[in-house]
Design a protein around this motif. Structure first.
Motif, PDB file in Angstrom:
ATOM      1  N   ASP A 125       9.157   7.283 -11.022  1.00  0.00           N
ATOM      2  CA  ASP A 125       8.153   6.721 -10.033  1.00  0.00           C
ATOM      3  C   ASP A 125       8.809   5.898  -9.254  1.00  0.00           C
ATOM      4  N   LYS A 185      -8.217  10.654   0.519  1.00  0.00           N
ATOM      5  CA  LYS A 185      -7.583  10.609  -0.901  1.00  0.00           C
ATOM      6  C   LYS A 185      -7.579  12.254  -1.261  1.00  0.00           C
ATOM      7  N   LYS A 207      -1.766   1.091   4.276  1.00  0.00           N
ATOM      8  CA  LYS A 207      -0.827   0.643   3.733  1.00  0.00           C
ATOM      9  C   LYS A 207      -0.066   1.666   2.850  1.00  0.00           C
ATOM     10  N   LEU A 208      -0.736   2.724   2.332  1.00  0.00           N
ATOM     11  CA  LEU A 208      -0.382   3.877   1.732  1.00  0.00           C
ATOM     12  C   LEU A 208       0.382   4.636   2.347  1.00  0.00           C
ATOM     13  N   ALA A 217       3.970   3.440   2.345  1.00  0.00           N
ATOM     14  CA  ALA A 217       4.579   3.756   1.142  1.00  0.00           C
ATOM     15  C   ALA A 217       4.990   5.269   0.974  1.00  0.00           C
ATOM     16  N   GLN A 235      -2.300   8.950  -7.480  1.00  0.00           N
ATOM     17  CA  GLN A 235      -2.735   7.767  -8.086  1.00  0.00           C
ATOM     18  C   GLN A 235      -2.759   6.497  -7.152  1.00  0.00           C
ATOM     19  N   TRP A 236      -1.773   6.183  -6.298  1.00  0.00           N
ATOM     20  CA  TRP A 236      -2.003   5.299  -5.157  1.00  0.00           C
ATOM     21  C   TRP A 236      -3.119   5.486  -4.382  1.00  0.00           C
ATOM     22  N   ALA A 237      -3.307   6.819  -4.031  1.00  0.00           N
ATOM     23  CA  ALA A 237      -4.508   7.139  -3.072  1.00  0.00           C
ATOM     24  C   ALA A 237      -5.820   6.802  -4.027  1.00  0.00           C
ATOM     25  N   GLU A 252      -6.180   4.449  -6.300  1.00  0.00           N
ATOM     26  CA  GLU A 252      -6.203   2.884  -6.134  1.00  0.00           C
ATOM     27  C   GLU A 252      -6.812   2.546  -4.701  1.00  0.00           C
ATOM     28  N   ALA A 253      -6.143   3.011  -3.744  1.00  0.00           N
ATOM     29  CA  ALA A 253      -6.701   2.553  -2.356  1.00  0.00           C
ATOM     30  C   ALA A 253      -8.142   3.088  -2.180  1.00  0.00           C
ATOM     31  N   HIS A 271       1.875  10.330  -9.288  1.00  0.00           N
ATOM     32  CA  HIS A 271       1.832   8.901  -9.124  1.00  0.00           C
ATOM     33  C   HIS A 271       1.401   8.697  -7.464  1.00  0.00           C
ATOM     34  N   VAL A 272       1.694   9.581  -6.426  1.00  0.00           N
ATOM     35  CA  VAL A 272       1.084   9.240  -5.123  1.00  0.00           C
ATOM     36  C   VAL A 272      -0.344   9.625  -5.162  1.00  0.00           C
TER      37      VAL A 272
END
Length: 424
Positions: A224, A321, A355-356, A359, A251-253, A255-256, A248-249
């Motif tokens: 990750d 997303k 922010k995403l 990253a 998963q970031w989306a 969370e955003a 994991h990417v």
């Protein structure tokens, strides 16, 4: 067949001379009705006497040690059995004064080899209660036996030989931030290394064990976005392709998206701290927003349709997303599709997604490498799931070394075999 040979076969021992077998009256345990103990008096065969218990080297006798001692053997029917023998000490030029080895047990063990191997096999297949009741031992003893059996495997097998493509991850095995760092071989599907903790020092210990020459031969590393992993991999495997799993990417989306959902929900409440008609309309919307479109129920599709009309900001976050998820599935066209998504996210005016996209740009090479090389961290995640299952079956471990030993026995490609059975 002579009776001594029959007893060596019953006990599963080799290079052992049986001197006497007798029945001894023993006190019954709390949950044990047996009151007879089979005591087998034995000694090592001539060629196995006076050897160092650690290296097996022939040495000079030092003293008689603590005299006669006993090793627990496999039960004979419903009766417990032990091997009793002298335990002299020898002087080894390399290891100093140590207890002489015996052919029926590992050094420092209180159980015979077949007993250890049977317990280790049961631990990889059964629950804690089954193992402890069947073998009549405590669970802490099971952990010690697993560690001992796995140590004997590492003495004869180089687990890190031939590594080319590896996966690195962490797994929580206990509350209060107790973690293991694990390394998986993508080519063989084996768990090759594990250690308690999750930081740069722990991972550097793995590469130190691997050595500079073999570290340089690593071609791909999946993990990750953890900084402690990427930093050490860059130090020790500068030529390896860093691969970041698309999971994991996404998963970031997610969370955003959840951050936007909470902001919209709080805005609907107007800062009043209580539910309103608008906030009630978003109740349980998280599940509809998280799921893939093809997995939505009829009710969840209706809820998304309502969100699209009543909460356009939240619906735009949902589309971002989903857009990222689709872009990561474009295979050879992932670079173009992902850059289009980055351009869209930059002007979306939703801070979590702005922010995403930063990253995503920061980890661009690792993200796109997943599609280019056909690798993901899925194998490592499945290994984590199996380790969690092992922990649940064992009702937890107080000692991480016992958990590591059991996980390596189960998932390291060197499962123990039942004594006396022919392996396929």
């Amino acid at each position: 067949m002579r009776s001594s040979r029959i007893w060596t076969r019953l006990l599963g021992v080799e290079k052992t001379v049986i001197e006497l077998v007798e029945a001894e009256e023993s006190e019954a345990g709390e949950n044990d009705s047996a009151d007879v103990l089979i005591v087998v008096h034995a000694r090592p065969a001539k060629g196995r006497r006076q050897r160092c218990g650690i290296c097996g080297r022939r040495c000079a006798r030092y003293d008689n040690g603590e005299g006669r001692r006993r090793w627990r053997a496999l039960d004979l029917g419903t009766l417990q059995a032990v091997i009793e023998a002298e335990s002299p000490r020898v002087f080894c030029p390399e290891h100093g004064v140590t207890v002489a080895s015996v052919p029926w047990a590992r050094h420092g063990a209180g159980h015979t080899l077949p007993f250890d191997d049977t317990v280790a096999w049961l631990a990889t297949h059964c629950s804690k209660t089954t193992v402890t009741q069947l073998m009549r031992i405590g669970w802490r003893t099971v952990g010690s036996i697993c560690a001992r059996v796995w140590a004997s495997v590492t003495e004869r097998v180089d687990l890190l030989a031939g590594l080319r493509r590896i996966g690195i991850d962490e797994i929580s095995y206990k509350k209060r931030h107790k973690y293991l760092t694990i390394v998986v071989d993508h080519d063989s599907g084996r768990l090759v290394w594990a250690a308690p903790g999750r930081d740069k020092a722990i991972l550097r210990a793995f590469f130190a064990l691997l050595g500079e020459e073999r570290s340089a031969k690593i071609t791909h590393v999946t993990a990750d976005a953890a900084e402690w992993i990427s930093t050490v991999v860059a130090e020790r495997c500068p030529n390896a392709v860093r691969v970041m799993d698309p999971f994991h990417v996404v998963q970031w989306a997610t969370e955003a998206l959840d951050a936007v959902r909470r902001a919209v929900w709080n805005a609907e409440r107007g800062g009043m701290g209580r539910a309103t008609r608008g906030s009630k309309s978003l109740k349980k919307a998280r599940f509809a927003l998280w799921k893939n479109p093809e997995d939505l129920t009829v009710g969840q599709r209706a809820q998304l349709a309502f969100i699209a009309k009543a909460h356009p900001t939240l619906h735009r976050a949902y589309l971002l997303k989903e857009g990222l998820r689709v872009a990561l599935k474009q295979g050879e066209d992932i670079v173009e599709a992902l850059w289009e998504w980055v351009t869209w996210a930059r002007r979306c005016r939703l801070e979590p997604f702005v922010k995403l996209q930063r990253a995503v740009v920061r980890h661009w090479d690792a993200i796109t490498a997943a599609a280019e090389h056909g690798l993901s961290n899925g194998l490592v995640e499945s290994m984590n799931t199996k380790i969690r299952l092992i922990t649940r079956m064992a009702f937890g471990f107080k000692d991480p070394e016992a958990l590591i030993a059991l996980a390596m026995l189960s998932l390291g490609g060197h499962r123990p075999h039942l004594p006396g059975r022919h392996t396929a």
